[in-house]
Design a protein around this motif. Structure first.
Motif, PDB file in Angstrom:
ATOM      1  N   ALA A   1     104.191 -36.003 -16.224  1.00  0.00           N
ATOM      2  CA  ALA A   1     102.539 -36.411 -16.569  1.00  0.00           C
ATOM      3  C   ALA A   1     101.798 -35.134 -17.286  1.00  0.00           C
ATOM      4  CB  ALA A   1     101.907 -36.734 -15.321  1.00  0.00           C
ATOM      5  N   GLY A   2     102.597 -33.949 -17.081  1.00  0.00           N
ATOM      6  CA  GLY A   2     101.969 -32.589 -17.500  1.00  0.00           C
ATOM      7  C   GLY A   2     100.735 -32.191 -16.640  1.00  0.00           C
ATOM      8  N   LEU A   3     100.220 -31.119 -17.334  1.00  0.00           N
ATOM      9  CA  LEU A   3      99.094 -30.513 -16.365  1.00  0.00           C
ATOM     10  C   LEU A   3      97.722 -31.005 -16.719  1.00  0.00           C
ATOM     11  CD1 LEU A   3     100.017 -26.816 -16.197  1.00  0.00           C
ATOM     12  CD2 LEU A   3     100.547 -28.414 -14.453  1.00  0.00           C
ATOM     13  N   ASP A   4      96.817 -31.439 -15.795  1.00  0.00           N
ATOM     14  CA  ASP A   4      95.608 -31.738 -16.199  1.00  0.00           C
ATOM     15  C   ASP A   4      94.694 -30.696 -16.117  1.00  0.00           C
ATOM     16  OD1 ASP A   4      93.086 -32.846 -15.859  1.00  0.00           O
ATOM     17  OD2 ASP A   4      93.493 -34.578 -14.467  1.00  0.00           O
ATOM     18  N   LEU A   5      94.317 -30.186 -17.192  1.00  0.00           N
ATOM     19  CA  LEU A   5      93.628 -28.910 -17.423  1.00  0.00           C
ATOM     20  C   LEU A   5      92.020 -28.975 -16.770  1.00  0.00           C
ATOM     21  CD1 LEU A   5      94.469 -27.657 -21.031  1.00  0.00           C
ATOM     22  CD2 LEU A   5      95.720 -27.376 -18.897  1.00  0.00           C
ATOM     23  N   ASP A   6      91.504 -30.111 -16.883  1.00  0.00           N
ATOM     24  CA  ASP A   6      90.024 -30.332 -16.306  1.00  0.00           C
ATOM     25  C   ASP A   6      90.291 -30.214 -14.792  1.00  0.00           C
ATOM     26  OD1 ASP A   6      88.897 -30.697 -18.731  1.00  0.00           O
ATOM     27  OD2 ASP A   6      89.079 -32.729 -18.867  1.00  0.00           O
ATOM     28  N   ARG A   7      91.099 -30.990 -14.187  1.00  0.00           N
ATOM     29  CA  ARG A   7      91.388 -30.663 -12.909  1.00  0.00           C
ATOM     30  C   ARG A   7      91.616 -29.323 -12.209  1.00  0.00           C
ATOM     31  NH1 ARG A   7      90.012 -30.444  -8.706  1.00  0.00           N
ATOM     32  NH2 ARG A   7      90.860 -31.628  -6.772  1.00  0.00           N
ATOM     33  N   ILE A   8      92.546 -28.642 -13.246  1.00  0.00           N
ATOM     34  CA  ILE A   8      92.812 -27.223 -12.714  1.00  0.00           C
ATOM     35  C   ILE A   8      91.510 -26.231 -12.974  1.00  0.00           C
ATOM     36  CG2 ILE A   8      94.063 -25.248 -13.648  1.00  0.00           C
ATOM     37  CD1 ILE A   8      96.499 -26.867 -14.448  1.00  0.00           C
ATOM     38  N   ARG A   9      90.621 -26.526 -13.653  1.00  0.00           N
ATOM     39  CA  ARG A   9      89.528 -25.580 -13.824  1.00  0.00           C
ATOM     40  C   ARG A   9      88.362 -26.016 -12.618  1.00  0.00           C
ATOM     41  NH1 ARG A   9      89.710 -27.660 -19.330  1.00  0.00           N
ATOM     42  NH2 ARG A   9      90.492 -25.911 -20.866  1.00  0.00           N
ATOM     43  N   GLU A  10      88.499 -27.324 -12.363  1.00  0.00           N
ATOM     44  CA  GLU A  10      87.633 -27.747 -11.136  1.00  0.00           C
ATOM     45  C   GLU A  10      88.190 -27.109  -9.918  1.00  0.00           C
ATOM     46  OE1 GLU A  10      84.761 -29.367 -10.687  1.00  0.00           O
ATOM     47  OE2 GLU A  10      84.678 -28.872 -12.958  1.00  0.00           O
ATOM     48  N   THR A  11      89.345 -27.181  -9.785  1.00  0.00           N
ATOM     49  CA  THR A  11      89.988 -26.328  -8.609  1.00  0.00           C
ATOM     50  C   THR A  11      89.747 -25.045  -8.417  1.00  0.00           C
ATOM     51  OG1 THR A  11      91.651 -28.296  -8.516  1.00  0.00           O
ATOM     52  CG2 THR A  11      92.069 -26.470  -7.120  1.00  0.00           C
TER      53      THR A  11
ATOM     54  N   ASP B   1      82.178 -19.511 -17.081  1.00  0.00           N
ATOM     55  CA  ASP B   1      83.293 -19.035 -17.629  1.00  0.00           C
ATOM     56  C   ASP B   1      84.291 -20.153 -18.277  1.00  0.00           C
ATOM     57  OD1 ASP B   1      82.102 -16.608 -17.891  1.00  0.00           O
ATOM     58  OD2 ASP B   1      83.287 -16.041 -15.877  1.00  0.00           O
ATOM     59  N   ALA B   2      84.142 -21.451 -17.239  1.00  0.00           N
ATOM     60  CA  ALA B   2      85.257 -22.233 -17.216  1.00  0.00           C
ATOM     61  C   ALA B   2      85.132 -23.157 -18.802  1.00  0.00           C
ATOM     62  CB  ALA B   2      85.047 -23.662 -16.432  1.00  0.00           C
ATOM     63  N   GLY B   3      84.272 -23.183 -19.486  1.00  0.00           N
ATOM     64  CA  GLY B   3      84.065 -23.801 -20.850  1.00  0.00           C
ATOM     65  C   GLY B   3      84.892 -23.091 -22.012  1.00  0.00           C
TER      66      GLY B   3
ATOM     67  N   GLY C   1      90.477 -21.069 -22.571  1.00  0.00           N
ATOM     68  CA  GLY C   1      91.435 -21.761 -23.624  1.00  0.00           C
ATOM     69  C   GLY C   1      92.677 -22.420 -22.647  1.00  0.00           C
ATOM     70  N   ALA C   2      93.517 -23.052 -23.200  1.00  0.00           N
ATOM     71  CA  ALA C   2      94.472 -23.942 -22.537  1.00  0.00           C
ATOM     72  C   ALA C   2      95.571 -23.089 -21.858  1.00  0.00           C
ATOM     73  CB  ALA C   2      95.183 -24.735 -23.621  1.00  0.00           C
ATOM     74  N   ASP C   3      96.066 -21.967 -22.400  1.00  0.00           N
ATOM     75  CA  ASP C   3      96.916 -21.216 -21.872  1.00  0.00           C
ATOM     76  C   ASP C   3      96.413 -20.252 -20.767  1.00  0.00           C
ATOM     77  OD1 ASP C   3      98.885 -21.819 -23.791  1.00  0.00           O
ATOM     78  OD2 ASP C   3      98.516 -19.788 -25.065  1.00  0.00           O
ATOM     79  N   ASP C   4      95.024 -19.859 -20.835  1.00  0.00           N
ATOM     80  CA  ASP C   4      94.518 -19.117 -19.655  1.00  0.00           C
ATOM     81  C   ASP C   4      94.279 -19.975 -18.573  1.00  0.00           C
ATOM     82  OD1 ASP C   4      94.384 -16.750 -21.073  1.00  0.00           O
ATOM     83  OD2 ASP C   4      92.706 -16.894 -21.870  1.00  0.00           O
ATOM     84  N   THR C   5      94.101 -21.327 -18.850  1.00  0.00           N
ATOM     85  CA  THR C   5      93.737 -22.349 -17.754  1.00  0.00           C
ATOM     86  C   THR C   5      95.037 -22.508 -17.034  1.00  0.00           C
ATOM     87  OG1 THR C   5      91.890 -23.335 -19.120  1.00  0.00           O
ATOM     88  CG2 THR C   5      92.820 -24.636 -17.397  1.00  0.00           C
ATOM     89  N   MET C   6      95.953 -22.851 -17.829  1.00  0.00           N
ATOM     90  CA  MET C   6      97.256 -22.984 -17.210  1.00  0.00           C
ATOM     91  C   MET C   6      97.932 -21.657 -16.234  1.00  0.00           C
ATOM     92  SD  MET C   6      99.908 -25.267 -19.698  1.00  0.00           S
ATOM     93  CE  MET C   6      99.233 -24.501 -21.319  1.00  0.00           C
ATOM     94  N   ALA C   7      97.453 -20.662 -16.783  1.00  0.00           N
ATOM     95  CA  ALA C   7      97.864 -19.184 -15.834  1.00  0.00           C
ATOM     96  C   ALA C   7      97.169 -19.342 -14.711  1.00  0.00           C
ATOM     97  CB  ALA C   7      97.719 -18.289 -16.820  1.00  0.00           C
ATOM     98  N   LEU C   8      96.056 -20.271 -14.460  1.00  0.00           N
ATOM     99  CA  LEU C   8      95.171 -20.156 -13.186  1.00  0.00           C
ATOM    100  C   LEU C   8      96.082 -20.672 -12.003  1.00  0.00           C
ATOM    101  CD1 LEU C   8      91.893 -21.498 -14.187  1.00  0.00           C
ATOM    102  CD2 LEU C   8      92.338 -19.145 -13.609  1.00  0.00           C
ATOM    103  N   ILE C   9      97.211 -21.531 -12.312  1.00  0.00           N
ATOM    104  CA  ILE C   9      97.926 -22.047 -11.203  1.00  0.00           C
ATOM    105  C   ILE C   9      98.630 -20.919 -10.416  1.00  0.00           C
ATOM    106  CG2 ILE C   9      98.063 -24.253 -12.152  1.00  0.00           C
ATOM    107  CD1 ILE C   9     100.850 -23.790 -12.955  1.00  0.00           C
TER     108      ILE C   9
END
Length: 720
Positions: free
Chosen positions: A348-358, A369-371, A374-382
């Protein structure tokens, strides 16, 4: 509770052998489950189990021997069973294998009694899976704590669920032992040669005391120094080769752990109702044994996530237009001094919006800062501490416990990253140094202080002019090969003050994954293979330091953690990652890189001094093999090579260069006193030859001009 009372050395040998046997049996049984009963698979299973039965009986483990005998009986039933009955029999055999593996891991503290009838009374279910938490480490392939998809514990420590062997068993490669013996035989010869040269010096001293003749004495001394320099270069080459072979003794193929994972994936898929095709590639790649043991726990965790949370259910995949069977690929490959391991799925891949919210909910990310993230920085949050969630199904279950994965990888001087496309899948990449003990370290000066960086992170080394510095978005950058790269004064960034003003600056281009920066340093000192020693207090005090190495006189040199530097840089500035230069026609100021391949230390030093005097970056190699290693890691504008060299000579080096993709047109200048093979050199595609017997600075400069490396009004007098 009964303890094992036998010989601990014999037990260590038995347990290591038994783990390998169980892995082979598990994988052969998986083949039977997928492809049906084949004589070859049954033969392998019977052979391994029969050996395990005999070995366990020999050291007094009658219960393990009895369980192995029960497996033999079930294999006979499986061979005769109807197709519809095979699934249940396979699950019963897996249950027994798990029990044997768990019993072996309890040794020597406890000799477990195994009741085959009780274990095989029903099919392996959730209780069995949960009870074999250490199975994957034991070689049985069972997953660790996969009974609940609602929570995922952090990876266990390397020794969790298994005993500490008093005797470490390592399988040695006979070829490597033979190479070591051969290389070690040269050292007594070096001693004799050095002793002879020392005798010559003693004689010269006595002669000078008796009858000092400055001109003649100086001539003799120059001859002895030249002889010593020549022998010393061969000694240096031999000792480095010897050290390299010794460190390779600790390397083991990744197959030792990768072969355990098919069973692990199978069990998780069956338990979660998923259909998964699992592929393993590159398991022959080798890695330091100490890293392999810890890498296993990290990969178990990532594989569990890939199956349990990455791959959708067959119904969901069918609805999304995908095949019912999901795909997971485990792929290892060598990248210079690093080994890279990828775990990719088509889920299914990563849900970036859900990652930002979490991340916002956990207080890791500010909503304002969420908006801009970028995609790479968002994925790194996990991978961020505190990001873990026990909420079932949140953003496809990704991020659960991955902060612990990232910390474990970091402790091993490795790095982990993730790439994902929504609806198409996710790939985790973990990379580690090939050898944990000795790795190449580049040492440099920041102000008056020595620091080091693992050479695997260094893309290139340059000298730049102050005039080549530009400002883009209020940040200093330099342009290299059409790309703007952030220019960082490391000395100032670390709080030691700015480097002294200089017309030319030494710059190290460091990269980690997709991130790249140009670090200003005072001077490059040397590159050497050294041991990074863990210094917890230093790492706690300065997170951008991963440890230290000891140089001469036990002086400690801090080693910088490049991925952590990028993390810190991104907190204070954006755009550390590379980006295309926006100004058209920007001049590429990069100084030319020259690879000088010469076995004579004296000649090499002389040529290097001339080239550095012309503002070239000079890299040195004592023979063709070392040169090829440098060509893999660094781009060059020209290669200057001798013909006769140990290990790999000039013509062979040139052939290898011409056969390597991307190097076919690399200019090569041959500099040698052997000028009777010019025709064969022409056939290799060499245009420029410099005769050492007529060597001069002018001839070398003309040769470089002839290859277009520098501009010169003297033409191409150095060519044929």
């Amino acid at each position: 509770m009964k303890k094992f009372e036998g010989d601990p050395d014999i037990l260590a040998l038995f347990t290591n052998t038994a783990r390998a046997q169980l892995t082979k049996v598990n994988n052969a049984l998986l083949a039977v489950e997928k492809k049906g009963v084949k004589a070859e698979s049954l033969k392998l299973i019977r052979g391994e189990i029969h050996t395990l039965k005999g070995d366990s009986r020999m050291i007094g483990l009658e219960s393990v021997s009895g369980a192995a005998h029960a497996v033999e009986d079930l294999i006979t039933e499986l061979e005769k069973a109807a197709k519809g009955e095979r699934g249940k029999l396979v699950r019963r055999i897996f249950s027994l294998l798990d029990a044997i593996g768990a019993a072996i891991e309890r040794l020597p503290e406890e000799v477990v009694e195994i009741d085959p009838a009780e274990i095989t009374a029903g099919n392996a279910g959730k209780a069995e899976i949960d009870s074999t938490a250490a199975g994957a480490s034991a070689g049985s392939g069972s997953s660790a704590h996969i009974g609940s998809s609602a929570e995922t514990e952090p990876p266990p420590s390397p020794t969790q669920g298994r005993r500490e062997d008093k005797t470490e068993i390592i399988t040695l490669n006979v070829k490597r032992i033979e190479d070591l013996i051969q290389k070690s035989s040269a050292f007594p010869q070096y001693f004799n040669k050095f002793n002879y040269i020392f005798g010559q010096l003693e004689n010269l001293r006595n002669e000078m005391e008796a009858d000092p003749r400055p001109a003649e004495n100086a001539k003799q001394l120059a001859s002895i120094v030249s002889q010593f320099s020549h022998e010393l270069s061969f000694y240096d080459l031999g000792s480095r080769q010897f050290q390299s072979e010794i460190t390779k003794l600790k390397l083991v193929p990744l197959a030792t752990v990768f072969d355990q994972f098919p069973r692990l994936v199978r069990d998780i898929a069956e338990h979660t109702g998923k259909a998964v095709a699992f592929t393993v590639k590159g398991k022959d790649s080798e890695l330091d044994k100490t890293i392999v043991e810890r890498l296993k726990t990290v990969l178990i965790h990532l594989l569990r996530n890939a199956v349990d949370h990455g791959i959708e259910s067959p119904a969901a995949r069918e609805k999304a237009g995908k095949p019912k069977e999901g795909r997971i690929v485990l792929h290892a490959s060598n990248r210079g001094d690093m080994v890279e391991v990828e775990i990719g799925d088509d889920g299914a891949g990563l849900d970036l919006d859900r990652i930002r919210e979490t991340a916002i909910e956990r207080g890791i990310l500010a909503r304002e800062d969420a908006g801009a993230l970028g995609a790479d920085d968002t994925m790194a949050l996990i991978f961020a501490p505190g990001f873990s969630t026990k909420e079932v199904g949140s953003f496809s279950g990704r991020g659960v416990g991955l902060d612990v994965v990232a910390r474990t990888v970091k402790e091993m001087n490795g790095q982990v990253s993730v790439k994902s496309t929504r609806g198409r899948g996710t790939t985790f990449t973990v990379s580690f140094p090939l050898i944990s003990s000795f790795i190449p370290i580049t040492v440099f000066l920041l102000g008056e202080r020595l620091f080091g960086i693992p050479s695997a992170y260094i893309k290139s080394v340059l000298r730049v002019r102050e005039s080549d510095r530009r400002d883009v978005a209020d940040r200093p950058v330099i342009t290299v090969e059409g790309e703007d790269i952030a220019l960082i004064d490391l000395n100032s960034w670390l709080g030691f003050g700015e480097e002294p003003a200089d017309a030319n600056k030494n710059v190290i281009i460091v990269s980690s994954r997709d991130e790249i920066s140009a670090c200003v340093v005072r001077d490059i000192i040397y590159e050497k293979k050294m041991i990074i020693r863990k210094t917890d207090w230093l790492v706690r005090a300065c997170p951008v330091v991963m440890g230290a190495v000891l140089s001469g006189r036990e002086r400690a040199i801090p080693i910088l953690n490049v991925p952590e530097i990028f993390n810190k840089l991104k907190e204070t500035m954006r755009g550390v990652v590379r980006k295309k230069a926006r100004a058209p026609g920007v001049r590429d100021f990069r100084q030319k890189n020259i690879l000088l391949v010469e076995d004579s230390a004296v000649s090499r030093t002389r040529q290097r001094d001339i080239l550095e005097g012309q503002s070239f970056n000079v890299f040195e190699a004592a023979h063709g093999k070392d040169a090829l290693a440098l060509l893999e890691k660094q781009s060059f504008d020209v290669v200057i090579t001798d013909i006769e060299m140990p290990v790999m000579n000039g013509p062979e080096l040139i052939r290898r260069i011409r056969a390597t993709e991307g190097l076919e047109r690399l200019p090569v200048i041959v500099m040698s006193s052997y000028n009777d093979n010019l025709a064969s050199l022409k056939d290799l595609g060499i245009n420029t030859f410099v005769d050492k017997t007529k060597f001069s600075v002018k001839r070398l400069i003309e040769a470089l001009a002839g290859e277009g490396i520098i501009k010169s009004g003297s033409g191409s007098g150095g060519r044929w």
